[in-house]
Design a protein around this motif. Sequence first.
Motif, PDB file in Angstrom:
ATOM      1  N   ALA A 173       0.850  -1.156  -0.163  1.00  0.00           N
ATOM      2  CA  ALA A 173       0.010   0.135  -0.153  1.00  0.00           C
ATOM      3  C   ALA A 173       0.907   1.302  -0.020  1.00  0.00           C
ATOM      4  N   ALA A 174       1.954   1.046   0.752  1.00  0.00           N
ATOM      5  CA  ALA A 174       2.904   2.215   0.802  1.00  0.00           C
ATOM      6  C   ALA A 174       3.563   2.520  -0.451  1.00  0.00           C
ATOM      7  N   ALA A 178       3.017   6.067  -2.801  1.00  0.00           N
ATOM      8  CA  ALA A 178       4.307   6.707  -3.036  1.00  0.00           C
ATOM      9  C   ALA A 178       4.115   7.007  -4.574  1.00  0.00           C
ATOM     10  N   ILE A 179       3.760   5.921  -5.415  1.00  0.00           N
ATOM     11  CA  ILE A 179       3.705   6.249  -6.753  1.00  0.00           C
ATOM     12  C   ILE A 179       2.584   6.966  -7.375  1.00  0.00           C
ATOM     13  N   VAL A 180       1.514   6.994  -6.765  1.00  0.00           N
ATOM     14  CA  VAL A 180       0.175   7.740  -7.163  1.00  0.00           C
ATOM     15  C   VAL A 180       0.502   9.352  -6.802  1.00  0.00           C
ATOM     16  N   ASP A 181       1.026   9.578  -5.502  1.00  0.00           N
ATOM     17  CA  ASP A 181       1.512  10.827  -5.158  1.00  0.00           C
ATOM     18  C   ASP A 181       2.284  11.542  -5.894  1.00  0.00           C
ATOM     19  N   ARG A 182       3.424  10.845  -6.504  1.00  0.00           N
ATOM     20  CA  ARG A 182       4.598  11.465  -7.228  1.00  0.00           C
ATOM     21  C   ARG A 182       4.324  11.406  -8.738  1.00  0.00           C
ATOM     22  N   ASN A 210      11.105  -2.327  -2.635  1.00  0.00           N
ATOM     23  CA  ASN A 210      12.119  -2.177  -1.332  1.00  0.00           C
ATOM     24  C   ASN A 210      12.579  -3.458  -0.943  1.00  0.00           C
ATOM     25  N   LEU A 211      12.026  -4.642  -1.979  1.00  0.00           N
ATOM     26  CA  LEU A 211      12.213  -6.119  -1.291  1.00  0.00           C
ATOM     27  C   LEU A 211      13.671  -6.486  -2.130  1.00  0.00           C
ATOM     28  N   ARG A 212      14.510  -7.521  -1.377  1.00  0.00           N
ATOM     29  CA  ARG A 212      15.334  -8.093  -1.982  1.00  0.00           C
ATOM     30  C   ARG A 212      14.866  -9.077  -2.997  1.00  0.00           C
ATOM     31  N   GLU A 264       9.991   5.638   0.937  1.00  0.00           N
ATOM     32  CA  GLU A 264       8.971   5.728   1.491  1.00  0.00           C
ATOM     33  C   GLU A 264       8.086   4.445   1.997  1.00  0.00           C
ATOM     34  N   ILE A 265       8.455   3.490   1.297  1.00  0.00           N
ATOM     35  CA  ILE A 265       7.924   2.283   1.587  1.00  0.00           C
ATOM     36  C   ILE A 265       8.435   1.852   3.001  1.00  0.00           C
ATOM     37  N   GLU A 266       9.734   2.198   3.217  1.00  0.00           N
ATOM     38  CA  GLU A 266      10.353   1.765   4.532  1.00  0.00           C
ATOM     39  C   GLU A 266       9.504   2.277   5.869  1.00  0.00           C
ATOM     40  N   SER A 267       8.851   3.461   5.549  1.00  0.00           N
ATOM     41  CA  SER A 267       8.157   3.889   6.808  1.00  0.00           C
ATOM     42  C   SER A 267       6.772   3.196   7.093  1.00  0.00           C
ATOM     43  N   ALA A 268       6.412   2.117   6.302  1.00  0.00           N
ATOM     44  CA  ALA A 268       5.420   1.409   6.739  1.00  0.00           C
ATOM     45  C   ALA A 268       5.666   0.292   7.608  1.00  0.00           C
TER      46      ALA A 268
END
Length: 270
Positions: A173-174, A178-182, A210-212, A264-268
Amino acid sequence: MNERDADDRRADVAVRAAAAGAELAADSFRSELEVERKDGKTDVVTQVDRNAQTRVIDVIGDAFPADPIVGEEADALKRVPETGPAWIVDPIDGTNNYVNEIRAFGTAVAAVHDGEPVGAATVCPALDDTYRAGSDGAVRNGDPLSVSDCGDPEAATVCPTFWWNFDQRDQYAAASRAIVDRFGDMRRFGCAQLELAMVASGALEGTMTNLRTNPWDSVAGVYLIREAGGTVTDLEGDRWRHDSEGLVASNGAIHEDLLAATREIESAIE
């Protein structure tokens, strides 16, 4: 044969091997399949995946019998050797699409030397597209590839790639937020190697996670993007490699914006 000639030959073999696996997959596409599940309800595999990997390995083995092979299915290696030549195989990337009769799937093969790609191919038989990368650049169906020149984030299309498990949906979701906001628009195709190839062709401005990632899901497409003039980094902005944390791939012009979105994904998680 010197090292450069050997690597050029590996790029050619990658195309032949990927085409062989893709042909087998295409023969069973939209037919009755026995579907098994691996680690989750959407993580599926079929006997066609296994047979296609065998076909790919046979082609590689005929040309380079001593080279180790990293592959998604069966008993193939799961880690890329740090030294020497090796191959990375995904017999059907996008198996979930494949079993649901969606055309977005393909066979991906990459040749690496000391962990760095030297040749790659992704063949998407239902789309009639063959992507190839080597020392002479990247092509699709023989035509040179170049990443998009779009530098305006609000005009760019970006794809969240790979798969967040159900216990990671806050991260999914994050990523979407992040994509739709930017950026101007968002796509998702369910086939990482195709998504990476689309960045190389200019159809997408970027793709990110953000994943490996698994090497069979990523290395061939990353090489396509680099040879097409794009940029691929990890979450820190350093040059991506097969064991990096996160993957941020773009046309270069929007890379800093895409990198910020991925972080930004990391904030989740926190």
